[in-house]
Write a protein that holds these residues in place. Structure first.
Motif, PDB file in Angstrom:
ATOM      1  N   ASN A 101       1.558 -10.954  -2.199  1.00 59.35           N
ATOM      2  CA  ASN A 101       2.252 -10.587  -0.974  1.00 59.35           C
ATOM      3  C   ASN A 101       2.553 -11.847  -0.167  1.00 59.35           C
ATOM      4  N   ARG A 102       3.076 -11.666   1.037  1.00 58.36           N
ATOM      5  CA  ARG A 102       3.536 -12.826   1.805  1.00 58.36           C
ATOM      6  C   ARG A 102       2.387 -13.748   2.215  1.00 58.36           C
ATOM      7  N   GLY A 106       7.803  -2.891  10.547  1.00 60.14           N
ATOM      8  CA  GLY A 106       9.236  -3.108  10.405  1.00 60.14           C
ATOM      9  C   GLY A 106       9.509  -4.145   9.344  1.00 60.14           C
ATOM     10  N   LEU A 107      10.786  -4.499   9.181  1.00 60.97           N
ATOM     11  CA  LEU A 107      11.157  -5.485   8.180  1.00 60.97           C
ATOM     12  C   LEU A 107      11.309  -6.875   8.776  1.00 60.97           C
ATOM     13  N   SER A 133       5.395  -4.333  -0.735  1.00 63.04           N
ATOM     14  CA  SER A 133       5.507  -4.803   0.653  1.00 63.04           C
ATOM     15  C   SER A 133       6.031  -6.228   0.654  1.00 63.04           C
ATOM     16  N   GLY A 134       7.144  -6.436   1.296  1.00 61.09           N
ATOM     17  CA  GLY A 134       7.676  -7.794   1.464  1.00 61.09           C
ATOM     18  C   GLY A 134       8.431  -8.306   0.268  1.00 61.09           C
ATOM     19  N   VAL A 135       7.700  -8.776  -0.742  1.00 60.92           N
ATOM     20  CA  VAL A 135       8.323  -9.316  -1.941  1.00 60.92           C
ATOM     21  C   VAL A 135       7.547  -8.844  -3.155  1.00 60.92           C
ATOM     22  N   ILE A 147      10.947  -0.004  -4.062  1.00 57.42           N
ATOM     23  CA  ILE A 147      11.111   0.447  -2.678  1.00 57.42           C
ATOM     24  C   ILE A 147       9.996  -0.114  -1.803  1.00 57.42           C
ATOM     25  N   ASP A 148      10.391  -0.778  -0.726  1.00 53.87           N
ATOM     26  CA  ASP A 148       9.474  -1.057   0.368  1.00 53.87           C
ATOM     27  C   ASP A 148       9.689   0.086   1.362  1.00 53.87           C
TER      28      ASP A 148
END
Length: 299
Positions: A73-74, A35-36, A124-126, A151-152
């Motif tokens: 990524n995060r 999920g986000l 993904s994410g940022v 697009i994520d």
């Protein structure tokens, strides 16, 4: 939508931390489990309620710089870019290829021009963009500074699980809508809208934004018209999936769900009825001359 076994685009860049993930069914179930977190669509709703543009979340004005080949990524780890190998990624690549085939032909035969194909970045994410830091919270977006689409893919989980608008063709409609913004950049419609910022009232600027979004919906419909005519991609229920997605992300419905009432002068994307109308008009006519949303009083 008939997509398996068909050619994908060479203009997809996969920046996701991993290329895993499953397939998805006819109604979109299983389009990925992640999920986000905070709920990307909810943030977009808040921005729209404030009369803003979700692109504002990206962190500032376009810089015109290039997007790095490597991104973080995060977890602050780097990942190599490349072509997607999972079902979701390959589906996105096939849809993008279909848009390329349709718009190359239309630009060449109807506009006597070359069509500059956009790149579609999966992340993904940022991720880094020429419009600032792209985030999942914005949902899919088009950056006019680098003319790329971002697009994520977990956005489609939100579309299905939170708004009941799943399905492979619902996802295809979203992708084609973002390509529609690229078309507007080439035809200078988006440049016109941006040139009016600070020169017209906030209400008028919101109205121009609505017209821009509805035209992108129209262009998505034009794509669906020719993708089916030339390739026979549609299956029973596909158009209904696209219309359901358009209905789910109308300003009036989102505002009603978020706060119980609507503020029409703050709309920036159009009502559910308007979004369905313009997608359907593009699909039924396939005529780009009928999509000038800036010259009609009948939105």
């Amino acid at each position: 939508m008939r997509w398996k076994g068909r050619q994908g685009s060479g203009n997809v860049e996969d920046r996701r931390g991993s290329s895993g993930g499953g397939g998805f069914g006819r109604m979109g179930g299983g389009m990925g489990k992640a999920g986000l977190g905070i709920g990307g669509v909810i943030i977009v709703i808040i921005v729209m309620l404030l009369g803003g543009d979700p692109s504002a979340i990206l962190g500032g004005a376009s810089t015109g710089g290039s997007v790095p080949v490597r991104t973080e990524n995060r977890a602050n780890t780097t990942s190599e870019t490349g072509q997607p190998t999972d079902d979701m990624g390959m589906f996105t690549s096939v849809v993008l290829k279909d848009t390329e085939d349709v718009w190359n032909k239309i630009f060449r035969e109807e506009l006597n021009a070359d069509y500059p194909e956009p790149k579609l970045v999966l992340f993904s994410g940022v991720t880094s963009t020429a419009c600032g830091q792209g985030q999942s919270a914005t949902g899919p977006f088009y950056c006019p500074a680098d003319q790329d689409i971002y697009i994520d893919l977990t956005f489609f989980d939100e579309l299905q699980n939170r708004f009941g608008a799943g399905g492979d063709f619902a996802a295809a409609y979203v992708i084609a809508h973002e390509v529609g913004h690229h078309i507007q950049k080439q035809l200078r419609a988006s440049d016109y809208v941006n040139s009016q910022r600070g020169r017209v009232s906030k209400v008028k600027q919101n109205e121009l934004s609505v017209r821009l979004e509805l035209q992108a919906d129209f262009y998505a419909g034009v794509w669906a018209h020719y993708a089916d005519k030339w390739k026979g991609v549609l299956e029973e229920g596909d158009i209904e999936e696209a219309l359901n997605a358009a209905n789910a992300i109308g300003d009036d419905r989102l505002q009603k769900q978020a706060q119980g009432y609507t503020v029409p002068e703050s709309f920036t994307h159009g009502t559910s009825a308007q979004r369905k109308k313009w997608f359907l008009k593009g699909y039924q006519t396939g005529d780009i001359r009928q999509g000038d949303t800036f010259k009609t009083n009948d939105l």
